[in-house]
Design an enzyme around this catalytic site. Structure first.
Site, PDB file in Angstrom:
ATOM      1  N   SER A 143      58.091  63.480  86.956  1.00  0.00           N
ATOM      2  CA  SER A 143      57.400  64.200  85.881  1.00  0.00           C
ATOM      3  C   SER A 143      58.397  64.352  84.731  1.00  0.00           C
ATOM      4  O   SER A 143      59.610  64.227  84.938  1.00  0.00           O
ATOM      5  CB  SER A 143      57.007  65.601  86.391  1.00  0.00           C
ATOM      6  OG  SER A 143      56.686  66.471  85.325  1.00  0.00           O
ATOM      7  N   TYR A 156      59.003  73.352  91.416  1.00  0.00           N
ATOM      8  CA  TYR A 156      58.493  72.047  90.960  1.00  0.00           C
ATOM      9  C   TYR A 156      59.584  71.295  90.197  1.00  0.00           C
ATOM     10  O   TYR A 156      59.829  70.116  90.420  1.00  0.00           O
ATOM     11  CB  TYR A 156      57.267  72.292  90.067  1.00  0.00           C
ATOM     12  CG  TYR A 156      56.540  71.046  89.617  1.00  0.00           C
ATOM     13  CD1 TYR A 156      55.559  70.460  90.417  1.00  0.00           C
ATOM     14  CD2 TYR A 156      56.812  70.451  88.383  1.00  0.00           C
ATOM     15  CE1 TYR A 156      54.872  69.320  89.998  1.00  0.00           C
ATOM     16  CE2 TYR A 156      56.139  69.315  87.967  1.00  0.00           C
ATOM     17  CZ  TYR A 156      55.162  68.764  88.769  1.00  0.00           C
ATOM     18  OH  TYR A 156      54.480  67.636  88.358  1.00  0.00           O
TER      19      TYR A 156
HETATM   20  P1  NAD Z   1      46.232  65.925  92.464  1.00  0.00           P
HETATM   21  O1  NAD Z   1      46.176  67.349  92.930  1.00  0.00           O
HETATM   22  O2  NAD Z   1      44.991  65.298  91.898  1.00  0.00           O
HETATM   23  O3  NAD Z   1      46.768  64.998  93.626  1.00  0.00           O
HETATM   24  C1  NAD Z   1      47.746  65.412  94.547  1.00  0.00           C
HETATM   25  C2  NAD Z   1      47.584  64.616  95.822  1.00  0.00           C
HETATM   26  O4  NAD Z   1      48.565  65.082  96.759  1.00  0.00           O
HETATM   27  C3  NAD Z   1      46.201  64.804  96.478  1.00  0.00           C
HETATM   28  O5  NAD Z   1      45.768  63.588  97.040  1.00  0.00           O
HETATM   29  C4  NAD Z   1      46.509  65.814  97.588  1.00  0.00           C
HETATM   30  O6  NAD Z   1      45.609  65.729  98.675  1.00  0.00           O
HETATM   31  C5  NAD Z   1      47.894  65.359  97.984  1.00  0.00           C
HETATM   32  N1  NAD Z   1      48.617  66.361  98.763  1.00  0.00           N
HETATM   33  C6  NAD Z   1      48.850  67.670  98.462  1.00  0.00           C
HETATM   34  N2  NAD Z   1      49.503  68.273  99.482  1.00  0.00           N
HETATM   35  C7  NAD Z   1      49.672  67.334 100.460  1.00  0.00           C
HETATM   36  C8  NAD Z   1      50.255  67.324 101.747  1.00  0.00           C
HETATM   37  N3  NAD Z   1      50.793  68.433 102.280  1.00  0.00           N
HETATM   38  N4  NAD Z   1      50.229  66.174 102.449  1.00  0.00           N
HETATM   39  C9  NAD Z   1      49.659  65.052 101.942  1.00  0.00           C
HETATM   40  N5  NAD Z   1      49.096  64.993 100.731  1.00  0.00           N
HETATM   41  C10 NAD Z   1      49.105  66.117  99.994  1.00  0.00           C
HETATM   42  O7  NAD Z   1      47.413  65.886  91.403  1.00  0.00           O
HETATM   43  P2  NAD Z   1      47.900  64.784  90.342  1.00  0.00           P
HETATM   44  O8  NAD Z   1      47.889  65.449  89.020  1.00  0.00           O
HETATM   45  O9  NAD Z   1      47.218  63.494  90.519  1.00  0.00           O
HETATM   46  O10 NAD Z   1      49.446  64.677  90.765  1.00  0.00           O
HETATM   47  C11 NAD Z   1      49.982  63.571  91.463  1.00  0.00           C
HETATM   48  C12 NAD Z   1      51.483  63.547  91.235  1.00  0.00           C
HETATM   49  O11 NAD Z   1      51.749  63.379  89.844  1.00  0.00           O
HETATM   50  C13 NAD Z   1      52.209  64.829  91.658  1.00  0.00           C
HETATM   51  O12 NAD Z   1      53.438  64.525  92.267  1.00  0.00           O
HETATM   52  C14 NAD Z   1      52.417  65.548  90.327  1.00  0.00           C
HETATM   53  O13 NAD Z   1      53.533  66.401  90.372  1.00  0.00           O
HETATM   54  C15 NAD Z   1      52.655  64.365  89.410  1.00  0.00           C
HETATM   55  N6  NAD Z   1      52.422  64.653  87.987  1.00  0.00           N
HETATM   56  C16 NAD Z   1      51.195  65.055  87.543  1.00  0.00           C
HETATM   57  C17 NAD Z   1      51.014  65.315  86.180  1.00  0.00           C
HETATM   58  C18 NAD Z   1      49.682  65.744  85.603  1.00  0.00           C
HETATM   59  O14 NAD Z   1      49.635  66.137  84.439  1.00  0.00           O
HETATM   60  N7  NAD Z   1      48.589  65.666  86.346  1.00  0.00           N
HETATM   61  C19 NAD Z   1      52.096  65.168  85.307  1.00  0.00           C
HETATM   62  C20 NAD Z   1      53.330  64.763  85.800  1.00  0.00           C
HETATM   63  C21 NAD Z   1      53.484  64.504  87.152  1.00  0.00           C
END
Ligand code: NAD
Length: 261
Positions: A143, A156
């Site tokens: 991120s 985080y």
């Molecule tokens: P999301 O909540 O849509 O997806 C998260 C995924 O992780 C889901 O499939 C969930 O089931 C899974 N997960 C959560 N806990 C778990 C566990 N204990 N075991 C197995 N799976 C688990 O979120 P997202 O926004 O798609 O985020 C995905 C990644 O991208 C993350 O690492 C997040 O930090 C990173 N990210 C997101 C953003 C954003 O703006 N959305 C920005 C930067 C980084």
């Protein structure tokens, strides 16, 4: 070289960015192991739809990313049932927002386990397979918070900085073995979860949805536009290509200019 017939694991691919990456990999002919939490029927729908749409094998593991034993079993299942493991995308992640002196211990432990330690455990077990086959791609979804900080997100931000450190170390250890390791550092990405927060925030703050997007969510994103899930997925797919074989140990931001501020 085409990716057709290669095998990949994407952690946390039942929604959002992980699902977008799994879809992009399947579209390129990669057999995929999905992983993540959620409703079993919904996940089965996602799995079978991807398999039918792209004519690749798509499996699902319910491994909990807080449990090293389940992570090891997921990697072993991928190798046993898909026949290889060439691409590893560490994407699973959660967030919790609180001041450091009020941050619940169990939330700290959970975030470090899911957002950081799980990438160590998957990588540890996947590397043996990649070294044997002489090719591999590891992509860690970090991120902009792996490169900079904001208040109230200590666990985080610590985890995402840690993921970048892990990425660099892995890249060095396998640099001569056709295996690359990179971190993608997105700014604010428009996932279903993010989209769902817009109307509620508008109501609570008494401002329009456009104002929520521009002045609250994207306050630090100079383009004032969300990064698309499809953009992150396309970036990940590029890192899997042979054209990206010299990109390793990098923390690559895709953030609408966030890191320039
Ligand atoms: P999301 O909540 O849509 O997806 C998260 C995924 O992780 C889901 O499939 C969930 O089931 C899974 N997960 C959560 N806990 C778990 C566990 N204990 N075991 C197995 N799976 C688990 O979120 P997202 O926004 O798609 O985020 C995905 C990644 O991208 C993350 O690492 C997040 O930090 C990173 N990210 C997101 C953003 C954003 O703006 N959305 C920005 C930067 C980084």
């Amino acid at each position: 070289m085409s990716l057709k017939g290669k095998c990949g694991v994407v952690t946390g691919s039942t929604s959002g960015i992980g699902l977008g990456i799994a879809r992009a990999l399947a579209g390129a002919g990669v057999n995929v192991m999905l992983n993540g939490l959620g409703d079993a029927l919904e996940i089965e729908k996602i799995r079978s739809k991807l398999e039918a749409e792209f004519s690749v094998r798509v499996l699902y593991s319910d491994a909990d990313m807080t449990r090293p034993g389940e992570i090891k079993a997921m990697i072993e299942k991928t190798f046993a049932e898909l026949g290889g493991l060439d691409i590893l995308v560490n994407n699973a992640g959660i967030q919790h927002v609180d001041a450091v002196d009020a941050f619940p211990d169990e939330k700290w432990d959970q975030i470090i386990a899911i957002n950081l330690s799980s990438a160590f455990h998957t990588t540890k077990h996947a590397l043996a397979i990649m070294k044997d086959s002489g090719w591999g791609r590891i992509i860690n979804i970090a991120s902009v918070h792996g490169l900079s900080a904001s208040p109230f997100k200590s666990a985080y931000i610590a985890a995402k900085h840690g993921v970048i450190g892990l990425t660099k170390t892995v890249a060095l250890e396998v640099a001569e073995q056709n295996i690359t390791a990179n971190a993608i550092c997105p700014g604010y990405v428009k996932t279903p979860l993010v989209e769902a927060q817009i109307p509620d925030t508008a109501r609570i703050k008494g401002i329009s949805e456009a104002e929520v997007i521009r002045d609250v969510m994207l306050a630090r994103q100079p383009t004032k536009e969300f990064v698309g899930v499809d953009e992150v997925a396309a970036f990940a797919l590029f890192l899997c290509s042979d054209d990206a074989k010299s990109i390793t140990g990098a923390a690559l931001n895709i953030d609408g200019g966030w890191m320039t501020l």
